[in-house]
Design a protein around this motif. Structure first.
Motif, PDB file in Angstrom:
ATOM      1  N   GLN A 117       0.802  -1.217   0.000  1.00  0.00           N
ATOM      2  CA  GLN A 117       0.000   0.000   0.000  1.00  0.00           C
ATOM      3  C   GLN A 117       0.834   1.267   0.000  1.00  0.00           C
ATOM      4  OE1 GLN A 117      -3.423  -0.608  -0.233  1.00  0.00           O
ATOM      5  NE2 GLN A 117      -3.361   1.522  -0.939  1.00  0.00           N
ATOM      6  N   GLN A 118       1.953   1.251   0.724  1.00  0.00           N
ATOM      7  CA  GLN A 118       2.796   2.449   0.806  1.00  0.00           C
ATOM      8  C   GLN A 118       3.246   2.891  -0.578  1.00  0.00           C
ATOM      9  OE1 GLN A 118       6.360   1.976   3.207  1.00  0.00           O
ATOM     10  NE2 GLN A 118       7.382   3.667   2.173  1.00  0.00           N
ATOM     11  N   TYR A 119       3.733   1.937  -1.370  1.00  0.00           N
ATOM     12  CA  TYR A 119       4.236   2.264  -2.703  1.00  0.00           C
ATOM     13  C   TYR A 119       3.091   2.553  -3.670  1.00  0.00           C
ATOM     14  CZ  TYR A 119       8.386   0.134  -0.651  1.00  0.00           C
ATOM     15  OH  TYR A 119       9.432  -0.175   0.164  1.00  0.00           O
ATOM     16  N   LEU A 120       2.006   1.801  -3.545  1.00  0.00           N
ATOM     17  CA  LEU A 120       0.847   2.035  -4.398  1.00  0.00           C
ATOM     18  C   LEU A 120       0.281   3.438  -4.158  1.00  0.00           C
ATOM     19  CD1 LEU A 120      -1.128   0.983  -6.506  1.00  0.00           C
ATOM     20  CD2 LEU A 120      -2.468  -0.044  -4.646  1.00  0.00           C
ATOM     21  N   ASP A 121       0.231   3.842  -2.888  1.00  0.00           N
ATOM     22  CA  ASP A 121      -0.258   5.183  -2.557  1.00  0.00           C
ATOM     23  C   ASP A 121       0.612   6.265  -3.202  1.00  0.00           C
ATOM     24  OD1 ASP A 121      -2.318   4.129  -1.099  1.00  0.00           O
ATOM     25  OD2 ASP A 121      -1.397   4.475   0.865  1.00  0.00           O
ATOM     26  N   GLU A 122       1.929   6.028  -3.240  1.00  0.00           N
ATOM     27  CA  GLU A 122       2.825   6.985  -3.888  1.00  0.00           C
ATOM     28  C   GLU A 122       2.495   7.126  -5.366  1.00  0.00           C
ATOM     29  OE1 GLU A 122       7.126   7.279  -3.018  1.00  0.00           O
ATOM     30  OE2 GLU A 122       6.815   5.569  -1.681  1.00  0.00           O
ATOM     31  N   LEU A 123       2.274   5.985  -6.030  1.00  0.00           N
ATOM     32  CA  LEU A 123       1.961   6.018  -7.459  1.00  0.00           C
ATOM     33  C   LEU A 123       0.617   6.690  -7.714  1.00  0.00           C
ATOM     34  CD1 LEU A 123       3.174   2.480  -8.619  1.00  0.00           C
ATOM     35  CD2 LEU A 123       4.283   4.676  -9.012  1.00  0.00           C
ATOM     36  N   VAL A 124      -0.364   6.380  -6.863  1.00  0.00           N
ATOM     37  CA  VAL A 124      -1.696   6.983  -7.009  1.00  0.00           C
ATOM     38  C   VAL A 124      -1.606   8.499  -6.840  1.00  0.00           C
ATOM     39  CG1 VAL A 124      -3.981   7.168  -5.939  1.00  0.00           C
ATOM     40  CG2 VAL A 124      -2.960   4.907  -6.332  1.00  0.00           C
ATOM     41  N   GLU A 125      -0.815   8.927  -5.866  1.00  0.00           N
ATOM     42  CA  GLU A 125      -0.649  10.362  -5.618  1.00  0.00           C
ATOM     43  C   GLU A 125      -0.008  11.061  -6.818  1.00  0.00           C
ATOM     44  OE1 GLU A 125       1.989  13.300  -2.720  1.00  0.00           O
ATOM     45  OE2 GLU A 125       1.790  11.184  -2.197  1.00  0.00           O
ATOM     46  N   LEU A 126       0.892  10.351  -7.516  1.00  0.00           N
ATOM     47  CA  LEU A 126       1.630  10.949  -8.633  1.00  0.00           C
ATOM     48  C   LEU A 126       0.910  10.791  -9.970  1.00  0.00           C
ATOM     49  CD1 LEU A 126       5.192   9.703  -7.633  1.00  0.00           C
ATOM     50  CD2 LEU A 126       4.366  12.074  -7.551  1.00  0.00           C
ATOM     51  N   TYR A 127      -0.164  10.010  -9.982  1.00  0.00           N
ATOM     52  CA  TYR A 127      -0.889   9.765 -11.229  1.00  0.00           C
ATOM     53  C   TYR A 127      -1.369  11.080 -11.838  1.00  0.00           C
ATOM     54  CZ  TYR A 127      -4.724   8.351 -14.323  1.00  0.00           C
ATOM     55  OH  TYR A 127      -5.574   8.199 -15.400  1.00  0.00           O
ATOM     56  N   GLY A 128      -1.073  11.245 -13.112  1.00  0.00           N
ATOM     57  CA  GLY A 128      -1.502  12.443 -13.822  1.00  0.00           C
ATOM     58  C   GLY A 128      -0.525  13.595 -13.776  1.00  0.00           C
ATOM     59  N   THR A 129       0.525  13.492 -12.960  1.00  0.00           N
ATOM     60  CA  THR A 129       1.546  14.550 -12.944  1.00  0.00           C
ATOM     61  C   THR A 129       2.429  14.399 -14.187  1.00  0.00           C
ATOM     62  OG1 THR A 129       3.065  13.182 -11.633  1.00  0.00           O
ATOM     63  CG2 THR A 129       1.562  14.647 -10.433  1.00  0.00           C
ATOM     64  N   PRO A 130       3.043  15.485 -14.642  1.00  0.00           N
ATOM     65  CA  PRO A 130       3.817  15.409 -15.890  1.00  0.00           C
ATOM     66  C   PRO A 130       5.182  14.746 -15.751  1.00  0.00           C
ATOM     67  CG  PRO A 130       3.913  17.622 -14.978  1.00  0.00           C
ATOM     68  CD  PRO A 130       2.948  16.857 -14.120  1.00  0.00           C
ATOM     69  N   ASP A 131       5.593  14.415 -14.535  1.00  0.00           N
ATOM     70  CA  ASP A 131       6.924  13.860 -14.307  1.00  0.00           C
ATOM     71  C   ASP A 131       7.052  12.439 -14.853  1.00  0.00           C
ATOM     72  OD1 ASP A 131       7.454  16.112 -12.277  1.00  0.00           O
ATOM     73  OD2 ASP A 131       5.750  15.041 -11.398  1.00  0.00           O
TER      74      ASP A 131
END
Length: 397
Positions: free
Chosen positions: A7-21
């Motif tokens: 969950q920790q890593y998945l939450d990071e990806l979810v938070e970054l979803y849609g960012t241009p990075d």
């Protein structure tokens, strides 16, 4: 194979979803990066958005034709769909020669939300700025924590017994499918051999494989000790090796590039400065030490230190070895404006051992939290402002 959501890593990806990075997922081989990508895809598929997911695993034979960057670039462009949110995920991207040229070209077009994984030097955070023209964000994936180990085996009692098992087996999830310790260590040996030979010896064209292996195993045996290229070179010369300090330094860099070892630099608490000479090195997972060097000398104190070091990294801290006059503090853990001083011990039941651990902490005069983490088997308690915490309980916090 049983899977758990990290969950920790998945939450990071979810938070970054849609960012241009460009999202870069790094970590040692077999630490769960590919499974994490699959978990993220499941999340994307659960959304109401109209999403075009392009997933490329360069370890799979059906993508063998994409191991050349022009072919990879063309394939990605061909998969693009107008009017949709296009998400690109590439697993083990470094297998494609000059992959960064393809990724940079796709990035400049601003048509994909990009996620890539890798397990070697090409994707180290220090190199990301030179590899990619766009802004990158690194998600660092580590082997399983103790809490993840408990979740995997669905353990909700007998935590002390489970912790003793975790100390021996470690956090490499691929080893968990095997029923006995011998098979688990065989698996870990295989991962280790793949890293050393395929990832490092072949990549860096190392001529003397045995010399390189000796350095790695010496560092495994000395986790938690202050090391330098110079003293490693001297120690190996006593064993009839003629390796130079410069070569040792280069080999240590290779081992760090593969995420097999992490360096903890020294920090002078009085002078508020980092010290260049001597560092401590910690394994990405303590199971490698037992699988390669054997379990005759368990040396729990050093292994506990290794486990705590990794857990601090998982929790987002920068970790250093503290020096105060002639005293040493095992860890100075920093995160933004916070700082924690930590001593680690196997057993503090003996008064002399306990005094050895608390005296460096009492010598530090600032107000940041101070703690001793040891195998106490007791509830947490306070000693002159120092928290004394059982390691198993701390890992479950």
């Amino acid at each position: 194979m049983h899977l758990i959501v990290r969950q920790q890593y998945l939450d990071e990806l979810v938070e970054l979803y849609g960012t241009p990075d460009i999202k870069v997922i790094t970590g040692i081989r077999r630490s769960g990066k590919s499974v994490l990508l699959q978990e993220f895809i499941s999340y994307l598929e659960s959304l109401d958005d109209i999403i075009n997911i392009v997933m490329i695993n360069l370890q799979e034979l059906e993508f063998d034709h994409l191991l050349e960057y022009h072919a990879l670039h063309k394939y990605i462009l061909d998969q693009y769909k107008e009017g949709m949110t296009n998400v690109l995920l590439i697993d083990e991207v470094q297998l494609c020669q000059q992959f960064e040229r393809a990724i940079n070209s796709i990035y400049t077009k601003r048509i994909y939300d990009i996620y890539i994984t890798g397990s070697n030097a090409f994707l180290l955070s220090s190199d990301l700025a030179t590899l990619f023209t766009g802004r990158t964000i690194e998600i660092k994936v580590f082997p399983f924590s103790f809490k993840e180990y408990l979740a995997y085996y669905e353990i909700n009692e007998n935590y002390d017994e489970a912790f003793d098992q975790y100390v021996r087996i470690g956090g490499m999830p691929g080893a968990y499918v095997y029923k006995n310790e011998s098979r688990q260590y065989d698996y870990i040996k295989d991962v280790y051999s793949t890293i050393l030979i395929r990832d490092l010896v072949e990549k860096y064209k190392i001529r003397n494989k045995q010399e390189f292996t000796n350095i790695s195993e010496f560092m495994m045996d000395n986790i938690g000790n202050l090391l330098s290229p110079n003293n490693i070179s001297k120690a190996l010369k006593n064993n009839q090796s003629e390796i130079t300090r410069k070569t040792v330094s280069k080999y240590i860099g290779y081992l760090e590039n593969a995420f097999l070892f992490y360096e903890a630099k020294r920090y002078d608490l009085k002078g508020k400065k980092y010290l260049a000479n001597n560092s401590k090195y910690y394994l990405c997972d303590s199971s490698f030490r037992y699988a390669i060097n054997g379990t005759r000398n368990m040396d729990f104190g050093r292994v506990y230190e290794n486990i705590i070091y990794l857990e601090l990294l998982r929790r987002g801290y920068e970790v250093y070895v503290g020096k105060l006059y002639k005293k040493e503090v095992d860890f100075v853990a920093k995160k933004r404006d916070t700082q924690i001083y930590i001593q680690v011990s196997d057993n503090i039941a003996d008064n002399k051992t306990f005094e050895r651990e608390y005296s460096p902490l009492l010598a530090i005069k600032d107000a940041y939290p101070k703690m001793i983490i040891a195998r106490t088997y007791h509830e947490n308690y306070d000693y002159q402002g120092i928290q004394v915490i059982d390691i198993r309980r701390w890992l479950q916090e």
